[in-house]
Design an enzyme around this catalytic site. Structure first.
Site, short mmCIF file in Angstrom:
data_model
loop_
_atom_site.label_atom_id
_atom_site.label_comp_id
_atom_site.label_asym_id
_atom_site.label_seq_id
_atom_site.Cartn_x
_atom_site.Cartn_y
_atom_site.Cartn_z
CD GLU A 195 10.58 -29.09 -45.31
OE1 GLU A 195 10.60 -29.03 -44.07
OE2 GLU A 195 10.03 -28.25 -46.02
N GLY A 203 18.44 -24.56 -39.51
CA GLY A 203 18.13 -24.17 -38.14
C GLY A 203 17.44 -25.26 -37.34
CB ALA A 204 14.85 -26.15 -36.00
CG MET A 205 12.78 -31.22 -40.02
SD MET A 205 12.18 -30.28 -41.45
CE MET A 205 10.59 -31.06 -41.70
CD GLU A 206 8.56 -28.08 -40.78
OE1 GLU A 206 9.74 -27.70 -40.56
OE2 GLU A 206 7.99 -27.93 -41.86
CG ASN A 207 11.23 -33.97 -38.15
OD1 ASN A 207 11.28 -33.91 -39.36
ND2 ASN A 207 12.29 -33.72 -37.38
CD GLU A 263 11.41 -25.31 -37.13
OE1 GLU A 263 10.66 -25.99 -37.83
OE2 GLU A 263 12.22 -24.48 -37.61
CG HIS A 282 6.46 -25.33 -39.59
ND1 HIS A 282 5.86 -24.84 -40.73
CD2 HIS A 282 7.78 -25.02 -39.72
CE1 HIS A 282 6.77 -24.26 -41.50
NE2 HIS A 282 7.95 -24.34 -40.90
CD GLU A 296 9.03 -23.44 -44.10
OE1 GLU A 296 9.07 -22.64 -43.16
OE2 GLU A 296 9.16 -24.68 -43.95
N1 B3K Z 1 11.10 -26.86 -42.81
C1 B3K Z 1 12.48 -26.80 -42.39
C2 B3K Z 1 13.43 -26.52 -43.47
C3 B3K Z 1 13.83 -27.69 -44.28
C4 B3K Z 1 14.95 -27.35 -45.21
C5 B3K Z 1 15.29 -28.44 -46.13
N2 B3K Z 1 16.46 -28.16 -46.93
C6 B3K Z 1 12.67 -25.83 -41.28
C7 B3K Z 1 11.70 -24.73 -41.21
O1 B3K Z 1 11.52 -23.94 -42.09
O2 B3K Z 1 11.05 -24.65 -40.20
ZN ZN Z 2 9.60 -23.31 -41.50
#
Ligand code: B3K
Ligand code: ZN
Length: 869
Positions: free
Chosen positions: A121, A261-265, A298, A301, A320
Site C-alpha cells: 500500500e 506503523g503496520a500494514m493490514e494485509n 490493523e 481493517h 482509515e
Molecule cells: N494502511 C496502512 C498504511 C499504509 C501507508 C502507505 N504509505 C496502515 C494503516 O493505516 O493501518
Molecule cells: Zn489504517
C-alpha cells in the site's frame, strides 16, 4: 524519480478499470538481488478497449505470454507496460526480476535484517510485477514461495497454507491461497527465520482461528502483550460491531525496517516491531497502549478496509478515518475514555490543525494527488475519524450500528466510496446528512465564535454562534458546515440546567448549520456558565470570551473529565497568550493566584482518576501553541512555557511532592490503575525537576526504577531540564542498551529533543553511534524527527544551522527512502510561520531540495506546494 515534472491525478477523473482480474497465481523464487516473479492472471475485458495498461516500477521484464503463447504486441513505458490487440478473455503470464536487497525505499519486496517482506500500500505492488495496481481490481490470489529452507524456514503469504514441498539443494516451497478477492495493495509475502508465539481464538460462531506472531529470534517473551491485544480486538469487534474474523489463521510479523506503523494485509499483517515488542524493561506504558491501539487498528481493517475496500485512493479516509474511529473506541472501551479522548483531541488541535493551515492542506477526501504516500495524513486519518465520530454523535450508537450493517450489506466484497458510506448511514437512520457531506470536500479548520447574553426578565439565555472557515492553501471558497455542537449549562451551584427551547426539552447537541445562528434557552433562572463543544463534538476552534473565574468554575463543576480538562487548557491558553505578549514587551512570566489555585485544586481532588489528573496538569505543547498564531515568536513561546512550568512547580511544590511520595508502586503491572498512578507520579517529577533542591529525585528514580516508564520519565526530566545528572544517565542507558535499536530509539529521541546549546553537535555525533542508521526509519524518526519536531529552540536557532542540517539529511533520504524524507520535511513547509530571517533561511534549504536532479515525487509535491504558496 522524476525526469519530467510529475503529473497530478484528480479525483474527478476516476474511470472504472478496462479489465477485471479474477485470479492471480504468483511464484516467487527468492534471491537477494534477482528474485524471479512469475505472475499468471485470468483477465477479462470489461469495457470496449482491447488495450491493457499495467503499472510497473523498477522491474526487469523477462517475458510476456497470452494464453500460453509468447506475446510481442506490448510496449514498456516509463510507468509500466501497455499491451494491445488483446482477446476479450485471456490468461496473461508475466515473468520478471526484482532486487529486494537494493530496495532501500522499503516499498514492494525488500529485505529487513535478512528477512524478506513486502509493503504494497498504496502503490508498491507495481514494484513486484506488472499489474493493474489499483484498489478497485479485486482478485483471488494463490502464492507459491521458493527459498532455501535453512535460511528461510518460514515462507508466508495471505490466506491459508495449501501446500508445502521439500525441493532439491535444500530449497523448499510453500503455497498459500486467499479465498477473499482483494486488491493488490493487500498482498503480502514474508520469508525468514523467526520465533513464533502461537495461540488460538474461537469466534462467537464457534470457528477456530490460529493466531501466530512472528518475531526476531530471542524476542518471544516480548510478544505477549501483542497477542493479548489481538485477542481483545477480535472479541471487541464481535461485541461492539458484530464483526467476526473470516480466515482460519491470523498472522502478524514484526520487522525492524518499516516505513510506518503496520500494514493490514489480509491474514498476514506486517508490523513495525515498535508496535509488537514490549516487556516492562524495554517498553513504556505509552508503548503498551500504542501496541494495543495499532494491533486493534490493523485487525479492525479486516472489515473496514479489506472486506470493503476503497474504489480509488482519493477515498482513503473511507477505510482509515473509519478504522481510526474504531480503534479509538476500542481503546476507550478497554481503558479510560476521557484520557483517550484528551489525547486524540491533542492530536487534532496540535498537528492536524497545523496541517490544515499548511501548504499541504487538503480535505479528508483529497481532490488532487501527485504522490499517494503523501496523503496518509493526520487529516485523512485523525480528522477523518472525527468526521465519523460526528456522524456517531448525530445518529447515536444504535442508528450508527444500523448504518454499519447496511454499509456491509451493500458493499461487502467490493470497492466503495466515502459517499457510499454516508449514504448507508443516512438511509439506515433517516438523519439528513446532505450538508454534513461538505466535511468530505472542504479543507481547513472552522472557527466557531460564540457570545452569550442573559435576559433577566424573560429568563432566557441566548448563545449567538457564528462559523467561518479561513481560506486554505488549496481552497479559497468556504461554505458553512453542519457542526454538532454539544453544550451544557451550569447554574451558580454547579448543577446542570435542563435545556429547553420554547418550553420543550432539547438535546444537548445543537445543530449549527448556518454562518450565524442563535440558540435561545428558556426557563433559566440566573446567568449560567456554558460548557461548550463538549467531548470536542466537532473538529473546530472554539472562540468564547470566558473569564478566568468561569474557567476555574468549570474545572471544578463540569460534569465530565474531558470538559474539566478542556477548561484547564483554555485557562492556560489565555495566560500563555498574555505572557507571550508581555514578554515581547519586556515583561516577565507571571501567573495569577487564581490560576495556580485552580491547578492546586486539580492536584488535591482525590475523586479524579490519577491518569486524568496527569493530563490536566500537562501544558499544551510548543507545536499546539504555535497554531494559535499566524506568526510565532519561537523564543517567547519557549520561554513562556518554561516559565509557567517553573511557577507551577514552585507554587505547588508541597502538593507535587506529597503525591510523588505517596504514589510509588513496588510492582509493575499494566492495569489501568497502575498506569494511571505512574502517569501522575511522573508528571509530578517533570515539575519537581524544575526546582534545584528537588533534582536529586531524578537520579534516585533513574537508579531505582524497575520499569521503562519510570526510567524514561527520569531521563526525560534530566534531558528537558538539562540537569547535571543528564550525562551520567545517558551514558549508563547507552551502555546498557546499545545492542537493541528499538530500545535505543528512546535515547535517540531524547538526544534529538535536547534543549542544550550544543545539541546539534551532539546529535551529529549520535549519528555515529553503533545503533544508529539512516537506513532504518525508526532510528531516523527518533533522532532526526525529534530534532525537527520536538526541539523548537535548537531547530529554529537563528544561525540557521538546524535548517541546514535538516536540508542535508533530506537530500540523502530523498535518494534512499523518499517516504521517510517526505514525512520529515513537514516542519520546513511551514516556514511562513516564522520571522523574516528564519523564513529566508528555510527557503534556501527548500530551494536546494527543489533543484535536485533526482528529486522523488514525494518531496517534489510538498516542496513545490510550499514554495508556490
Ligand atoms: N494502511 C496502512 C498504511 C499504509 C501507508 C502507505 N504509505 C496502515 C494503516 O493505516 O493501518
Ligand atoms: Zn489504517
Amino acid at each position: 524519480m522524476t525526469e519530467s515534472t510529475p503529473k497530478a491525478k484528480y479525483r474527478n477523473d476516476y474511470q472504472a478499470p478496462s479489465h477485471t482480474i479474477s485470479e492471480v497465481f504468483l511464484t516467487f523464487e527468492l534471491n537477494e538481488t534477482r528474485t524471479k516473479v512469475t505472475a499468471i492472471s485470468r483477465v477479462k475485458q470489461s469495457g470496449s478497449s482491447t488495450v491493457l495498461d499495467l503499472d510497473g516500477d523498477s522491474i526487469e521484464l523477462a517475458s510476456v505470454s497470452i494464453n500460453g503463447e509468447n506475446w510481442t504486441d506490448f510496449e514498456e513505458t516509463a510507468t509500466g507496460l501497455t499491451l494491445a490487440n488483446l482477446p476479450s478473455e485471456f490468461e496473461l503470464k508475466i515473468v520478471n526480476y526484482i532486487s529486494p536487497a537494493t530496495n532501500t525505499a522499503l516499498e514492494g519486496l525488500y529485505l529487513s535484517d535478512g528477512a524478506y517482506c513486502t509493503q504494497c500500500e498504496a502503490e508498491g505492488f507495481r514494484r513486484i510485477t506488472y499489474f493493474m495496481d489499483r484498489p478497485d481490481v479485486l482478485a483471488e490470489y494463490t502464492t507459491e514461495i521458493i527459498a532455501d529452507k535453512s535460511q528461510f524456514p518460514f515462507l508466508l503469504s495471505n490466506g491459508n497454507k495449501i501446500d508445502e514441498q521439500d525441493l532439491e539443494n535444500g530449497f523448499h516451497s510453500v503455497t498459500w491461497h486467499d479465498p477473499h478477492p482483494k486488491p493488490a495493495y493487500l498482498f503480502a509475502l514474508v520469508a525468514g527465520d523467526f520465533d513464533v508465539l502461537t495461540d488460538k481464538y474461537v469466534t462467537r460462531s464457534g470457528r477456530d482461528v490460529a493466531l501466530e506472531i512472528f518475531v526476531d529470534k530471542g524476542n518471544l517473551e516480548r510478544a505477549n502483550h501483542a497477542m493479548v491485544s489481538l485477542i481483545n480486538s477480535m472479541k471487541w469487534d464481535e461485541e461492539r460491531f458484530g464483526l467476526e474474523y473470516d480466515l482460519d489463521i491470523y498472522m502478524i510479523v514484526a520487522v525492524d525496517f518499516f516505513n510506518m506503523g503496520a500494514m493490514e494485509n489480509k491474514g498476514l499483517n506486517v508490523f513495525n516491531s515498535k508496535f509488537v515488542l514490549a516487556n516492562e524493561k524495554t517498553a513504556t506504558d505509552t508503548d503498551y497502549l500504542g501496541i494495543e491501539a495499532v494491533i486493534g487498528h490493523e485487525y479492525f481493517h479486516n472489515w473496514t478496509g479489506n472486506r470493503v475496500t476503497c474504489r480509488d485512493w482519493f477515498q482513503l479516509s473511507l477505510k482509515e478515518g473509519l478504522t481510526v474511529f474504531r480503534d479509538q473506541e476500542f481503546s476507550s472501551d478497554l481503558g479510560s475514555r476521557s484520557v483517550n479522548r484528551i489525547n486524540n483531541v491533542r492530536v487534532i488541535r496540535g498537528p492536524q490543525f497545523a496541517e490544515d493551515s499548511s501548504p499541504m492542506s487538503h480535505p479528508i477526501r483529497p481532490e488532487k494527488v501527485i504522490e499517494m504516500n503523501n496523503f496518509y495524513t493526520l487529516t485523512v486519518y485523525e480528522k477523518g475519524s472525527e468526521v465519523i465520530r460526528m456522524m456517531h454523535t448525530l445518529l447515536g450508537e444504535d442508528k450508527f450500528q444500523s448504518g454499519m450493517r447496511l454499509y456491509f450489506e451493500r458493499h461487502d466484497g467490493t470497492a466503495a466510496t466515502c459517499e457510499d458510506f454516508v449514504a448507508a448511514m443516512e438511509d439506515a437512520s433517516a438523519v439528513d446528512l446532505k450538508q454534513f457531506r461538505l466535511w468530505y470536500s472542504q479543507s481547513g479548520t472552522p472557527i466557531v465564535s460564540v457570545t452569550d447574553s442573559y435576559d433577566e426578565e424573560s429568563k432566557t439565555y441566548t448563545l449567538s454562534v457564528s462559523q467561518c472557515t479561513p481560506v486554505t492553501h488549496d481552497q479559497s471558497n468556504k461554505q458553512p458546515l453542519h457542526i454538532p455542537f454539544d453544550v451544557e449549562l451550569y447554574d451558580k451551584e454547579g448543577n446542570i440546567i435542563e435545556l429547553q427551547c420554547n418550553g420543550e426539552v432539547v438535546s444537548s447537541v445543537l445543530n449549527i448549520t448556518e454562518a450565524k445562528q442563535e440558540f435561545v434557552f428558556d426557563n433559566i433562572m440566573g446567568k449560567p456558565t456554558p460548557s461548550m463543544l463538549r467531548e470536542f463534538s466537532a473538529p473546530v476552534r472554539l472562540e468564547f470570551k470566558y473569564s478566568d473565574e468561569q474557567l476555574a468554575f468549570l474545572m471544578i463543576h463540569a460534569r465530565n473529565e474531558f470538559a474539566k480538562w478542556d477548561a484547564g487548557q483554555m485557562l492556560l491558553a489565555k495566560h500563555i497568550k498574555t505572557n507571550v505578549t508581555n514578554l515581547k514587551n519586556g515583561g516577565k512570566v507571571e501567573l495569577p493566584s487564581l490560576v495556580v489555585d485552580a491547578f492546586r485544586g486539580v492536584l488535591l481532588n482525590e475523586n479524579c482518576d490519577p491518569a486524568f489528573t496527569a493530563e490536566a496538569l500537562s501544558l499544551p505543547s510548543f507545536n499546539e501553541v504555535s497554531g494559535w498564531y499566524d506568526q510565532v515568536d519561537v523564543d517567547a513561546v519557549c520561554d513562556v512555557l518554561l516559565g509557567i512550568k517553573g511557577i507551577l512547580a514552585s507554587e505547588l511544590r508541597d502538593e507535587l511532592l506529597a503525591i510523588y511520595n505517596t504514589t510509588i508502586q513496588d510492582n509493575y503491572s499494566i492495569e489501568h490503575q497502575a498506569i494511571a498512578k505512574r502517569a501522575l507520579r511522573n508528571t509530578c517529577l517533570q515539575y519537581l525537576a524544575k526546582l534545584p533542591e528537588q533534582q536529586n529525585l531524578v537520579m534516585d528514580q533513574y537508579q531505582s526504577a524497575n520499569n521503562m516508564t519510570d526510567t524514561m520519565a527520569a531521563m526525560t526530566a534530566a534531558n528537558s531540564s538539562s540537569l547535571s545528572c543528564r550525562e551520567t544517565i545517558m551514558q549508563d542507558y547507552s551502555d546498557k542498551w546499545q545492542h537493541d535499536g528499538l530500545v535505543m530509539d528512546k535515547w535517540f529521541a531524547l538526544q534529538g529533543s535536547n534543549p542544550a546549546e550544543d545539541a546539534l553537535q551532539n546529535l551529529k555525533e549520535c549519528m555515529n553511534h553503533p545503533a544508529f542508521s539512516l537506513k532504518n526509519p525508526n532510528r531516523t524518526r527518533s533522532l532526526i524527527g525529534a530534532f525537527l519536531n520536538m526541539n523548537p529552540r535548537r531547530f529554529h536557532d537563528k544561525s540557521g544551522h538546524g535548517y541546514q542540517f535538516a536540508g542535508e539529511i533530506l537530500k540523502q533520504l530523498n535518494s534512499s527512502n523518499p517516504q521517510v524524507a517526505s514525512r520529515l520535511i513537514d516542519p520546513l513547509l511551514k516556514f511562513k510561520k516564522y520571522d523574516e530571517q528564519r523564513q529566508q533561511l528555510i527557503r534556501v534549504e527548500l530551494d536546494k531540495i527543489k533543484s535536485m536532479d533526482d528529486l522523488a515525487n514525494d518531496l517534489f509535491e510538498k516542496v513545490s506546494k510550499a514554495l508556490e504558496s
